[in-house]
Design a protein around this motif. Structure first.
Motif, PDB file in Angstrom:
ATOM      1  N   SER A 163      -9.113  10.686  26.378  1.00 33.70           N
ATOM      2  CA  SER A 163      -9.401  10.020  25.115  1.00 33.70           C
ATOM      3  C   SER A 163      -8.191  10.097  24.194  1.00 33.70           C
ATOM      4  O   SER A 163      -7.455  11.076  24.170  1.00 33.70           O
ATOM      5  N   VAL A 164      -7.984   9.018  23.437  1.00 37.21           N
ATOM      6  CA  VAL A 164      -6.862   8.957  22.490  1.00 37.21           C
ATOM      7  C   VAL A 164      -7.283   9.628  21.194  1.00 37.21           C
ATOM      8  O   VAL A 164      -8.397   9.431  20.710  1.00 37.21           O
ATOM      9  N   ILE A 165      -6.393  10.437  20.641  1.00 40.75           N
ATOM     10  CA  ILE A 165      -6.682  11.157  19.400  1.00 40.75           C
ATOM     11  C   ILE A 165      -6.116  10.364  18.228  1.00 40.75           C
ATOM     12  O   ILE A 165      -4.955   9.961  18.229  1.00 40.75           O
ATOM     13  N   TYR A 166      -6.970  10.136  17.212  1.00 41.83           N
ATOM     14  CA  TYR A 166      -6.561   9.426  16.000  1.00 41.83           C
ATOM     15  C   TYR A 166      -6.826  10.292  14.775  1.00 41.83           C
ATOM     16  O   TYR A 166      -7.745  11.125  14.767  1.00 41.83           O
ATOM     17  N   TYR A 167      -6.046  10.065  13.731  1.00 39.37           N
ATOM     18  CA  TYR A 167      -6.231  10.735  12.450  1.00 39.37           C
ATOM     19  C   TYR A 167      -6.385   9.680  11.359  1.00 39.37           C
ATOM     20  O   TYR A 167      -5.705   8.650  11.382  1.00 39.37           O
ATOM     21  N   TYR A 168      -7.265   9.957  10.392  1.00 40.16           N
ATOM     22  CA  TYR A 168      -7.441   9.039   9.280  1.00 40.16           C
ATOM     23  C   TYR A 168      -6.301   9.202   8.277  1.00 40.16           C
ATOM     24  O   TYR A 168      -5.958  10.323   7.879  1.00 40.16           O
ATOM     25  N   VAL A 169      -5.742   8.079   7.872  1.00 42.86           N
ATOM     26  CA  VAL A 169      -4.739   8.046   6.808  1.00 42.86           C
ATOM     27  C   VAL A 169      -5.264   7.089   5.739  1.00 42.86           C
ATOM     28  O   VAL A 169      -5.662   5.961   6.054  1.00 42.86           O
ATOM     29  N   THR A 170      -5.284   7.550   4.487  1.00 37.01           N
ATOM     30  CA  THR A 170      -5.816   6.743   3.382  1.00 37.01           C
ATOM     31  C   THR A 170      -4.668   6.209   2.535  1.00 37.01           C
ATOM     32  O   THR A 170      -3.727   6.939   2.202  1.00 37.01           O
ATOM     33  N   PHE A 171      -4.754   4.919   2.204  1.00 37.58           N
ATOM     34  CA  PHE A 171      -3.740   4.231   1.401  1.00 37.58           C
ATOM     35  C   PHE A 171      -4.394   3.692   0.128  1.00 37.58           C
ATOM     36  O   PHE A 171      -5.554   3.281   0.147  1.00 37.58           O
ATOM     37  N   ILE A 172      -3.637   3.684  -0.965  1.00 34.06           N
ATOM     38  CA  ILE A 172      -4.075   2.966  -2.153  1.00 34.06           C
ATOM     39  C   ILE A 172      -3.370   1.609  -2.125  1.00 34.06           C
ATOM     40  O   ILE A 172      -2.179   1.515  -1.824  1.00 34.06           O
ATOM     41  N   ALA A 199       0.853  -1.191   0.000  1.00 37.91           N
ATOM     42  CA  ALA A 199       0.000   0.000   0.000  1.00 37.91           C
ATOM     43  C   ALA A 199       0.888   1.240   0.000  1.00 37.91           C
ATOM     44  O   ALA A 199       2.094   1.163   0.259  1.00 37.91           O
ATOM     45  N   GLU A 200       0.269   2.366  -0.322  1.00 43.36           N
ATOM     46  CA  GLU A 200       0.991   3.646  -0.330  1.00 43.36           C
ATOM     47  C   GLU A 200       0.091   4.741   0.225  1.00 43.36           C
ATOM     48  O   GLU A 200      -1.102   4.804  -0.096  1.00 43.36           O
ATOM     49  N   VAL A 201       0.655   5.607   1.053  1.00 43.95           N
ATOM     50  CA  VAL A 201      -0.112   6.699   1.655  1.00 43.95           C
ATOM     51  C   VAL A 201      -0.494   7.712   0.577  1.00 43.95           C
ATOM     52  O   VAL A 201       0.371   8.228  -0.135  1.00 43.95           O
ATOM     53  N   THR A 202      -1.798   7.980   0.433  1.00 39.37           N
ATOM     54  CA  THR A 202      -2.261   8.963  -0.552  1.00 39.37           C
ATOM     55  C   THR A 202      -2.875  10.200   0.093  1.00 39.37           C
ATOM     56  O   THR A 202      -2.929  11.255  -0.539  1.00 39.37           O
ATOM     57  N   LYS A 203      -3.322  10.082   1.335  1.00 39.33           N
ATOM     58  CA  LYS A 203      -3.980  11.246   1.969  1.00 39.33           C
ATOM     59  C   LYS A 203      -3.874  11.121   3.477  1.00 39.33           C
ATOM     60  O   LYS A 203      -4.027  10.037   4.038  1.00 39.33           O
ATOM     61  N   ILE A 204      -3.626  12.259   4.139  1.00 38.45           N
ATOM     62  CA  ILE A 204      -3.603  12.329   5.595  1.00 38.45           C
ATOM     63  C   ILE A 204      -4.616  13.381   6.015  1.00 38.45           C
ATOM     64  O   ILE A 204      -4.524  14.542   5.605  1.00 38.45           O
ATOM     65  N   SER A 205      -5.595  12.991   6.794  1.00 36.68           N
ATOM     66  CA  SER A 205      -6.637  13.920   7.209  1.00 36.68           C
ATOM     67  C   SER A 205      -6.056  15.041   8.059  1.00 36.68           C
ATOM     68  O   SER A 205      -5.151  14.820   8.880  1.00 36.68           O
ATOM     69  N   GLN A 206      -6.570  16.254   7.867  1.00 29.16           N
ATOM     70  CA  GLN A 206      -6.107  17.413   8.620  1.00 29.16           C
ATOM     71  C   GLN A 206      -6.893  17.628   9.913  1.00 29.16           C
ATOM     72  O   GLN A 206      -6.655  18.605  10.632  1.00 29.16           O
ATOM     73  N   THR A 207      -7.826  16.723  10.208  1.00 30.55           N
ATOM     74  CA  THR A 207      -8.570  16.796  11.465  1.00 30.55           C
ATOM     75  C   THR A 207      -8.673  15.399  12.047  1.00 30.55           C
ATOM     76  O   THR A 207      -8.610  14.407  11.322  1.00 30.55           O
ATOM     77  N   ASP A 208      -8.804  15.327  13.359  1.00 25.91           N
ATOM     78  CA  ASP A 208      -8.905  14.011  13.984  1.00 25.91           C
ATOM     79  C   ASP A 208     -10.264  13.390  13.675  1.00 25.91           C
ATOM     80  O   ASP A 208     -11.185  14.070  13.207  1.00 25.91           O
ATOM     81  N   VAL A 209     -10.402  12.106  13.940  1.00 24.81           N
ATOM     82  CA  VAL A 209     -11.589  11.372  13.522  1.00 24.81           C
ATOM     83  C   VAL A 209     -12.862  11.884  14.182  1.00 24.81           C
ATOM     84  O   VAL A 209     -13.959  11.717  13.638  1.00 24.81           O
ATOM     85  N   SER A 210     -12.745  12.527  15.343  1.00 23.74           N
ATOM     86  CA  SER A 210     -13.929  13.017  16.058  1.00 23.74           C
ATOM     87  C   SER A 210     -14.116  14.524  15.951  1.00 23.74           C
ATOM     88  O   SER A 210     -15.051  15.073  16.533  1.00 23.74           O
ATOM     89  N   ASN A 211     -13.213  15.203  15.211  1.00 27.55           N
ATOM     90  CA  ASN A 211     -13.251  16.675  15.150  1.00 27.55           C
ATOM     91  C   ASN A 211     -13.320  17.273  16.554  1.00 27.55           C
ATOM     92  O   ASN A 211     -14.061  18.226  16.815  1.00 27.55           O
ATOM     93  N   SER A 212     -12.527  16.695  17.461  1.00 26.91           N
ATOM     94  CA  SER A 212     -12.615  17.119  18.861  1.00 26.91           C
ATOM     95  C   SER A 212     -12.120  18.538  19.088  1.00 26.91           C
ATOM     96  O   SER A 212     -12.411  19.145  20.116  1.00 26.91           O
ATOM     97  N   TRP A 213     -11.377  19.096  18.136  1.00 25.78           N
ATOM     98  CA  TRP A 213     -10.899  20.468  18.271  1.00 25.78           C
ATOM     99  C   TRP A 213     -12.025  21.478  18.132  1.00 25.78           C
ATOM    100  O   TRP A 213     -11.925  22.615  18.597  1.00 25.78           O
ATOM    101  N   ASP A 214     -13.133  21.082  17.457  1.00 23.88           N
ATOM    102  CA  ASP A 214     -14.234  22.002  17.177  1.00 23.88           C
ATOM    103  C   ASP A 214     -15.153  22.057  18.393  1.00 23.88           C
ATOM    104  O   ASP A 214     -16.127  21.326  18.494  1.00 23.88           O
ATOM    105  N   THR A 215     -14.831  22.937  19.317  1.00 22.32           N
ATOM    106  CA  THR A 215     -15.606  23.028  20.561  1.00 22.32           C
ATOM    107  C   THR A 215     -16.989  23.621  20.343  1.00 22.32           C
ATOM    108  O   THR A 215     -17.845  23.539  21.225  1.00 22.32           O
TER     109      THR A 215
END
Length: 384
Positions: free
Chosen positions: A258-267, A228-244
């Protein structure tokens, strides 16, 4: 009396001699011993682990633009379809009746407009009456166009090339149109390429870059490794927890633990078409790699006020192990090894992997003869 004193003196002298002989034996047996390993050259790879889900490259939910019962389904699960291919037909009787009515109204409006135009030319109708007739005609014409479009929408076509994934709805099902909760008649997906969408921990996301390679496995093929290869890295965490300000994230951001995760997309190339949507992928993302690196185990690495060092182990003339501090500069850390970028180390050197070697022991601490006062007993001589 004199002979008694001599006997006591002899006994004490013998006990002391026995103790010191025993002490020397214990000291010899407790000389610091090191567990060692070799400095080596090898390819060093650092990875970040993540878990993700296999997804199609593109997918679409096929729904109707009008509400009607499904009359025919023309494809089955796993069928290949082309964009524009008819895949389903809805019952269009009601819409055909509305079209007939709209055509009848249009015919009457056209005749009225033609009649009004003739009368207007000879002065028998006013301009206002002519404009009203024109308006009625235009409105009837628009109604026909809308009715024709509704009839056309009862024929459902594929919006893209792909494969029908999952069972389509059965004939007789009411297909409801709408923007919020329409009836999904079928799903079509482009499975020519697969994606993997994974969650990466915030402590590792800084190491991941677009274009980096990864390998992964799935439970269905535990002995096969996919690329696989990384094609995209999300600029926000999976829960958008920064958006109060968002009510949807208030619950997820309320917990400071809570643990913060970010989505990374692979082809993920899948020439054999083995990967299926929703499979769980366990990935190792390659975030650093050095060819032919000079390496030591992380367990051998120590630090003090002067920096990082290892203990190189050699032997003296008596064959005893001797430790020498060798200060080094380190580079890439891998799972259990670290790259040495500078320092007086060579491949094949023996280095200590003992984290904290025992200090040189003696049979007593603080001196004194066991049983005679002057210190804590550390074993004592053998029984007399």
């Amino acid at each position: 009396m004199k002979w008694k004193i001599l006997i006591v003196a002899a006994l004490l002298s013998g006990a002391a001699a026995g103790y010191y002989f025993y002490n020397e034996q214990v000291t010899a047996e407790t000389v610091k011993s090191y567990e060692t390993t070799k400095v080596i050259r090898t390819d060093l790879t650092k990875t970040v682990s993540a878990t993700g889900t296999v997804q199609p490259r593109d997918s679409v939910e096929v729904s109707g633009k009008v509400t009607a019962r499904i009359k025919e389904i023309l494809v089955e699960e796993n069928d290949h379809v082309r964009a524009g291919q008819v895949v389903a037909i809805l019952d269009g009787k009601d819409y055909e009746a509305k079209l007939d009515q709209a055509n009848f109204t249009l015919t009457n409006a056209r005749q009225k407009l033609e009649r009004t135009e003739r009368l207007y030319k000879i002065g028998a109708k006013s301009l206002e009456e002519l404009q009203d007739a024109q308006y009625e005609y235009d409105r009837a014409k628009s109604s026909v166009e809308l009715a024709e479009d509704d009839v056309n929408q009862t024929v459902i076509t594929a919006p893209m090339d792909g494969i029908v994934v999952g069972e389509p709805k059965t004939p007789g099902t009411m297909a409801v149109q709408g923007s919020t909760n329409p009836t999904v008649i079928m799903r079509i997906a482009d499975l020519s390429e697969k994606l993997v969408k994974a969650k990466v921990d915030e402590t590792d996301i800084g190491s991941v870059k677009v274009g980096e390679r990864a390998t992964f496995t799935v439970d269905a093929y535990p002995d096969k490794t996919f690329r696989a290869e990384v094609t995209k890295i999300s600029q926000t965490d999976v829960s958008n927890s920064w958006d109060t300000n968002s009510s949807s994230t208030s619950s997820s951001s309320s917990s400071s633990n809570s643990v913060i995760y970010y989505y990374v997309t692979f082809i993920a190339p899948d020439e054999e078409n083995l990967l299926l949507p929703a499979m769980t992928a366990r990935l190792d993302i390659i975030v650093g790699q050095v060819r032919d690196a000079l390496c030591v185990p992380i367990a051998a690495l120590k630090t003090d006020a002067q920096g990082s060092y290892v203990e190189r182990i050699t032997k003296d003339a008596q064959g005893k192990q001797v430790a020498e501090k060798v200060y080094i500069t380190v580079g890439l850390y891998a799972e259990d090894s670290v790259e040495v970028t500078s320092g007086e180390l060579n491949p094949g050197d023996d280095i200590s992997t003992t984290y904290e070697a025992d200090a040189k022991k003696t049979a007593t601490q603080g001196g004194g003869i066991p049983g005679m006062g002057g210190g804590r007993r550390m074993g004592g001589p053998p029984p007399m």
